[in-house]
Design an enzyme around this catalytic site. Structure first.
Site, PDB file in Angstrom:
ATOM      1  N   SER A 181      -6.669   5.485  -1.020  1.00 30.50           N
ATOM      2  CA  SER A 181      -7.143   3.555  -1.056  1.00 30.50           C
ATOM      3  C   SER A 181      -8.815   3.482  -1.184  1.00 30.50           C
ATOM      4  O   SER A 181      -9.035   3.620   0.295  1.00 30.50           O
ATOM      5  CB  SER A 181      -6.157   2.640  -0.223  1.00 30.50           C
ATOM      6  OG  SER A 181      -4.793   2.962  -0.356  1.00 30.50           O
TER       7      SER A 181
ATOM      8  N   ASP B 277       0.738  -0.609  -0.184  1.00 29.78           N
ATOM      9  CA  ASP B 277      -0.112  -0.014  -0.057  1.00 29.78           C
ATOM     10  C   ASP B 277       1.325   1.096  -0.527  1.00 29.78           C
ATOM     11  O   ASP B 277       0.591   2.557   0.214  1.00 29.78           O
ATOM     12  CB  ASP B 277      -0.952   0.328   1.065  1.00 29.78           C
ATOM     13  CG  ASP B 277      -2.011   0.753   1.029  1.00 29.78           C
ATOM     14  OD1 ASP B 277      -2.465   1.427   0.079  1.00 29.78           O
ATOM     15  OD2 ASP B 277      -2.364   1.871   2.375  1.00 29.78           O
TER      16      ASP B 277
ATOM     17  N   GLN C  21      -5.071  -2.554  -6.803  1.00 27.19           N
ATOM     18  CA  GLN C  21      -5.551  -1.310  -6.175  1.00 27.19           C
ATOM     19  C   GLN C  21      -6.622  -0.770  -6.779  1.00 27.19           C
ATOM     20  O   GLN C  21      -6.015   0.086  -7.842  1.00 27.19           O
ATOM     21  CB  GLN C  21      -4.555  -0.581  -4.968  1.00 27.19           C
ATOM     22  CG  GLN C  21      -5.468   0.150  -3.756  1.00 27.19           C
ATOM     23  CD  GLN C  21      -4.075   1.092  -3.285  1.00 27.19           C
ATOM     24  OE1 GLN C  21      -3.736   2.153  -3.626  1.00 27.19           O
ATOM     25  NE2 GLN C  21      -3.849   0.777  -1.717  1.00 27.19           N
TER      26      GLN C  21
END
Length: 301
Positions: free
Chosen positions: A243, A215, A293
């Site tokens: 995100s 991430d 993502q």
């Protein structure tokens, strides 16, 4: 809906690894399916999403002995507060012979802030294949990602909870072996690892660590057409990023405390959203994990 309080007495905890980073993944087990943890900030007063996802996966894994995680899918629902505890409630959806499935609700102040579904399986002896790793320069010939920062910023970031035990080294765009850029598809390549070797050889610990690492730069890949990533940027940000959802697949055993190449590209950015794809390769060129993502991408006024 369970909301954890400071008065609850945690059950016995597993032995704590010596790595400073491993401390970030520590969670307290309150009962058979309930855990509690704290997550550091990724932005001012907002818990880092990769940290929340990693602890949620740790909670799921603690209820699934004898199997290793092969995939996870998560949605970031609300920003978490890094000063407050987060409760992780595990639901045991399936307990098959080979596969097992867990759902985790991350709850803070009675609000669900993150939802995770993870699938675990027992190993099977089969053949395999994988995409070849691009022949980019290795990490030993590249500068540290923080080397261009001034001394004060470098000291501050290395002292922070989130980056105190990480190493990142970006591959220059014009380095030999970097695949030609495809129009409309920004890409970046970064070597990363946990700096201090883990004291225990626990596959769950390494998959949780890689979930955290995944991430760090995926959202920035989707915004490369507008600004450099956070680690290489010297000017103020022009984009707001967060995100929205995150998915990973773990293909082969690996160690997160050894160098991994994170090859990333973004095929689309529109409607305030950017999609990024990533692949992790070990030093032997094996594809060990993949990540996808979607992130919120908005211009700052």
């Amino acid at each position: 809906m369970t909301d954890l309080t400071e008065q609850q007495i945690p059950a016995a905890r597993r032995p704590r690894p010596a790595s400073p980073f491993a401390d970030l993944l520590e969670i307290e087990q309150l009962d058979e399916n309930t855990f509690r943890g704290y997550c550091h900030a990724g932005a001012p007063m907002r818990a880092f999403g990769g940290h929340v996802a990693a602890q949620a996966l740790a909670a799921a894994g603690r209820t699934c002995e004898g199997r290793t995680v092969h995939s996870l899918h998560g949605y970031f629902l609300l920003p978490g507060n890094p000063t407050r505890p987060i409760g992780y409630e595990v639901e045991r959806l399936r307990e098959g012979v080979t596969y097992a499935t867990r759902r985790v609700r991350a709850v803070q102040d009675r609000n669900e802030i993150f939802s995770l579904t993870a699938s675990f399986k027992r190993p099977e002896p089969t053949g395999g294949r994988h995409r070849k790793m691009p022949p980019v320069p290795g990490p030993e010939v590249l500068p540290d990602a923080f080397s261009h920062w001034d001394e004060g910023l470098r000291a501050a970031i290395k002292a922070s909870d989130g980056f105190r035990d990480l190493e990142l080294r970006f591959v220059p765009e014009d380095a030999p072996g970097v695949p030609p850029a495809v129009p409309g598809m920004p890409q970046q390549f970064v070597w990363l690892r946990i700096a201090t070797p883990f004291a225990v050889d626990d596959p769950l610990l390494h998959t949780c660590a890689l979930t955290y690492l995944s991430d760090l730069t995926l959202a920035s890949t989707a915004g490369l057409h507008e600004q450099p990533n956070f680690f290489q940027r010297t000017e103020p940000p022009r984009l707001l990023m967060a995100s929205l959802d995150h998915a990973m697949w773990f293909h082969r055993p690996f160690r997160a405390d050894e160098w991994l190449l994170f090859a990333q590209r973004s095929p689309s950015c529109s409607d305030g959203r950017g999609l990024s794809l990533g692949e992790f390769y070990d030093r032997d060129g094996r594809l060990v994990a993949s990540a996808v993502q979607e992130a919120l991408i908005r211009g700052l006024a």
